[in-house]
Motif scaffolding. Structure first.
Motif, PDB file in Angstrom:
ATOM      1  N   ALA A   1       1.964   5.920-112.260  1.00  0.00           N
ATOM      2  CA  ALA A   1       1.013   7.441-113.288  1.00  0.00           C
ATOM      3  C   ALA A   1      -0.165   6.863-113.048  1.00  0.00           C
ATOM      4  CB  ALA A   1       2.344   8.238-114.316  1.00  0.00           C
ATOM      5  N   ARG A   2      -0.870   6.344-113.031  1.00  0.00           N
ATOM      6  CA  ARG A   2      -1.753   5.873-113.794  1.00  0.00           C
ATOM      7  C   ARG A   2      -2.796   5.279-112.289  1.00  0.00           C
ATOM      8  NH1 ARG A   2      -2.882   1.256-118.351  1.00  0.00           N
ATOM      9  NH2 ARG A   2      -5.090   3.127-118.183  1.00  0.00           N
ATOM     10  N   GLU A   3      -2.297   5.627-111.508  1.00  0.00           N
ATOM     11  CA  GLU A   3      -3.046   5.318-110.090  1.00  0.00           C
ATOM     12  C   GLU A   3      -3.865   4.236-109.777  1.00  0.00           C
ATOM     13  OE1 GLU A   3      -4.860   8.765-108.542  1.00  0.00           O
ATOM     14  OE2 GLU A   3      -5.228   9.031-110.510  1.00  0.00           O
ATOM     15  N   ASN A   4      -2.807   3.042-109.996  1.00  0.00           N
ATOM     16  CA  ASN A   4      -3.386   1.746-110.475  1.00  0.00           C
ATOM     17  C   ASN A   4      -2.352   1.065-109.030  1.00  0.00           C
ATOM     18  OD1 ASN A   4      -3.155  -1.080-110.985  1.00  0.00           O
ATOM     19  ND2 ASN A   4      -4.320  -0.401-112.532  1.00  0.00           N
ATOM     20  N   ILE A   5      -2.400   0.450-108.309  1.00  0.00           N
ATOM     21  CA  ILE A   5      -2.423  -0.586-107.273  1.00  0.00           C
ATOM     22  C   ILE A   5      -1.611  -1.118-107.005  1.00  0.00           C
ATOM     23  CG2 ILE A   5      -4.269  -2.145-106.500  1.00  0.00           C
ATOM     24  CD1 ILE A   5      -2.816   0.355-103.799  1.00  0.00           C
ATOM     25  N   TRP A   6      -1.468  -1.850-107.991  1.00  0.00           N
ATOM     26  CA  TRP A   6      -0.013  -3.423-108.593  1.00  0.00           C
ATOM     27  C   TRP A   6       0.932  -2.740-108.294  1.00  0.00           C
ATOM     28  CZ3 TRP A   6      -0.759  -8.271-108.527  1.00  0.00           C
ATOM     29  CH2 TRP A   6      -1.748  -9.051-108.633  1.00  0.00           C
TER      30      TRP A   6
ATOM     31  N   VAL B   1      -1.929   2.191 -97.212  1.00  0.00           N
ATOM     32  CA  VAL B   1      -2.491   3.827 -97.971  1.00  0.00           C
ATOM     33  C   VAL B   1      -3.078   3.798 -98.355  1.00  0.00           C
ATOM     34  CG1 VAL B   1      -2.305   6.471 -97.553  1.00  0.00           C
ATOM     35  CG2 VAL B   1      -0.736   4.692 -96.161  1.00  0.00           C
ATOM     36  N   TRP B   2      -2.631   4.254 -99.448  1.00  0.00           N
ATOM     37  CA  TRP B   2      -3.979   4.031-100.807  1.00  0.00           C
ATOM     38  C   TRP B   2      -5.016   3.403-100.435  1.00  0.00           C
ATOM     39  CZ3 TRP B   2      -1.498   4.460-106.493  1.00  0.00           C
ATOM     40  CH2 TRP B   2      -0.285   5.641-106.066  1.00  0.00           C
ATOM     41  N   LEU B   3      -5.083   2.632-100.077  1.00  0.00           N
ATOM     42  CA  LEU B   3      -5.959   1.529 -99.785  1.00  0.00           C
ATOM     43  C   LEU B   3      -7.094   2.429 -98.837  1.00  0.00           C
ATOM     44  CD1 LEU B   3      -4.768  -2.326-100.527  1.00  0.00           C
ATOM     45  CD2 LEU B   3      -6.273  -0.577-102.746  1.00  0.00           C
TER      46      LEU B   3
ATOM     47  N   SER C   1     -15.592   5.626-102.386  1.00  0.00           N
ATOM     48  CA  SER C   1     -15.641   4.575-103.530  1.00  0.00           C
ATOM     49  C   SER C   1     -15.130   4.485-105.163  1.00  0.00           C
ATOM     50  CB  SER C   1     -17.342   5.109-104.213  1.00  0.00           C
ATOM     51  OG  SER C   1     -16.859   6.874-104.665  1.00  0.00           O
ATOM     52  N   GLY C   2     -13.562   5.317-104.770  1.00  0.00           N
ATOM     53  CA  GLY C   2     -12.368   4.925-105.246  1.00  0.00           C
ATOM     54  C   GLY C   2     -11.838   4.184-105.422  1.00  0.00           C
ATOM     55  N   ARG C   3     -10.654   3.801-106.248  1.00  0.00           N
ATOM     56  CA  ARG C   3      -9.501   2.967-106.566  1.00  0.00           C
ATOM     57  C   ARG C   3      -9.376   2.483-105.507  1.00  0.00           C
ATOM     58  NH1 ARG C   3      -7.832   2.231-112.286  1.00  0.00           N
ATOM     59  NH2 ARG C   3      -7.366   4.283-111.545  1.00  0.00           N
ATOM     60  N   VAL C   4      -8.658   4.160-105.420  1.00  0.00           N
ATOM     61  CA  VAL C   4      -6.990   4.692-103.787  1.00  0.00           C
ATOM     62  C   VAL C   4      -7.691   5.700-103.756  1.00  0.00           C
ATOM     63  CG1 VAL C   4      -5.346   3.355-105.444  1.00  0.00           C
ATOM     64  CG2 VAL C   4      -5.682   5.554-105.991  1.00  0.00           C
ATOM     65  N   ARG C   5      -6.814   6.285-102.736  1.00  0.00           N
ATOM     66  CA  ARG C   5      -7.434   7.416-101.371  1.00  0.00           C
ATOM     67  C   ARG C   5      -6.874   8.759-102.749  1.00  0.00           C
ATOM     68  NH1 ARG C   5      -4.009  10.012 -96.111  1.00  0.00           N
ATOM     69  NH2 ARG C   5      -4.963   7.313 -95.262  1.00  0.00           N
ATOM     70  N   PRO C   6      -7.803   9.461-102.471  1.00  0.00           N
ATOM     71  CA  PRO C   6      -6.946  10.842-103.702  1.00  0.00           C
ATOM     72  C   PRO C   6      -6.102  11.548-103.190  1.00  0.00           C
ATOM     73  CG  PRO C   6      -9.874  10.975-101.854  1.00  0.00           C
ATOM     74  CD  PRO C   6      -9.183   9.643-101.622  1.00  0.00           C
ATOM     75  N   THR C   7      -5.915  12.523-104.299  1.00  0.00           N
ATOM     76  CA  THR C   7      -5.148  12.375-104.100  1.00  0.00           C
ATOM     77  C   THR C   7      -5.238  13.511-103.329  1.00  0.00           C
ATOM     78  OG1 THR C   7      -4.211  11.967-106.393  1.00  0.00           O
ATOM     79  CG2 THR C   7      -2.692  13.887-105.310  1.00  0.00           C
ATOM     80  N   ARG C   8      -3.941  14.222-102.647  1.00  0.00           N
ATOM     81  CA  ARG C   8      -3.519  15.383-101.672  1.00  0.00           C
ATOM     82  C   ARG C   8      -2.532  16.397-102.173  1.00  0.00           C
ATOM     83  NH1 ARG C   8      -6.038  14.294 -97.000  1.00  0.00           N
ATOM     84  NH2 ARG C   8      -6.651  11.606 -96.436  1.00  0.00           N
ATOM     85  N   ARG C   9      -2.750  17.724-101.264  1.00  0.00           N
ATOM     86  CA  ARG C   9      -1.800  18.293-101.547  1.00  0.00           C
ATOM     87  C   ARG C   9      -0.516  18.372 -99.823  1.00  0.00           C
ATOM     88  NH1 ARG C   9      -1.717  22.179-106.447  1.00  0.00           N
ATOM     89  NH2 ARG C   9       0.680  22.255-105.943  1.00  0.00           N
ATOM     90  N   ILE C  10       0.583  18.989-100.343  1.00  0.00           N
ATOM     91  CA  ILE C  10       1.460  18.949 -99.056  1.00  0.00           C
ATOM     92  C   ILE C  10       1.241  20.274 -98.409  1.00  0.00           C
ATOM     93  CG2 ILE C  10       3.018  20.570-100.185  1.00  0.00           C
ATOM     94  CD1 ILE C  10       5.459  18.725 -98.791  1.00  0.00           C
TER      95      ILE C  10
END
Length: 230
Positions: A42-47, A88-90, A95-104
């Protein structure tokens, strides 16, 4: 409230529930790692992904023990999708920590909507005919919907949270019925975290796409659908 303190309080609450319901060590491990994984997601943390790998391993053995075979098999797919989602998230994150959110995309939404009842029926029928599964069709429905949600999550698609909300509601009832009370309570917490995750990811998507909802959001979704990439 400080977020790490909130997380620690939730873990302590889960341990208390596990203790008073005489939960096994395996069930405790599954609930705590599951809680950490969803909270970090939920916090978009790669861990969230490496902890999630530990979580699915615990759940695999726990579901095998209580004869929820669809959920047990599901953990194998979760393991594969978790490794894939980690990668995929990486990627394509700029410049972000993870990949940006997308819509279906519309096509993917229609395809998954058609797949859900067909896969549920086939999986449920197989469980009913060839195993001693406890509640085969509900187990198969939750497992199939969970797999769809995990697939969307791996691609960082916002709508994964809508699927998880329904999974969480149904899972609370199923695990309480199977007397897995610590796991049932865990899914109550999952429900709250999923709602918070939906709010957070939706807010982030709107900010990154410069929309405030309404027609602007619909237009941005259609634009994103055209350029959708895996």
């Amino acid at each position: 409230m400080n977020k790490p303190i909130t997380m620690a309080a939730l873990c302590l609450a889960m341990l208390a529930v596990a203790y008073f319901t005489s939960s096994t060590m395996l069930e405790m491990s599954a609930t705590i790692t599951g809680l950490l994984s969803v909270w970090l997601t939920a916090r978009e943390n790669i861990w969230a992904w490496p902890i999630g790998l530990i979580n699915v391993s615990c759940f695999f053995y726990m579901f095998w023990d209580v004869k929820l075979y669809a959920d047990m098999t599901l953990q194998v797919f979760f393991l594969i999708l978790s490794i894939y989602g980690w990668v995929v998230w990486l990627t394509k994150r700029g410049s972000g920590r993870v990949r940006p959110t997308r819509r279906i995309s519309r096509g993917l939404a229609i395809g998954l909507f058609m797949l859900l009842p067909l896969a549920t029926w086939g999986w449920g029928a197989w469980l009913a005919a060839y195993t001693d599964a406890s509640i085969p069709y509900l187990d198969a429905f939750i497992a199939t919907l969970s797999l769809i949600a995990q697939y969307l999550l791996s691609y960082k698609i916002l709508e994964n949270w809508y699927c998880w909300l329904l999974v969480d509601v149904l899972s609370v009832g199923m695990y309480a019925y199977k007397e897995l009370y610590a796991v049932a309570f865990l899914y109550v917490i999952f429900l709250v975290i999923a709602a918070a995750g939906l709010y957070s990811w939706r807010k982030q998507w709107r900010a990154s796409n410069g929309v405030n909802g309404g027609y602007g959001e619909i237009a941005a979704m259609h634009e994103g659908e055209i350029s959708y990439e895996r």
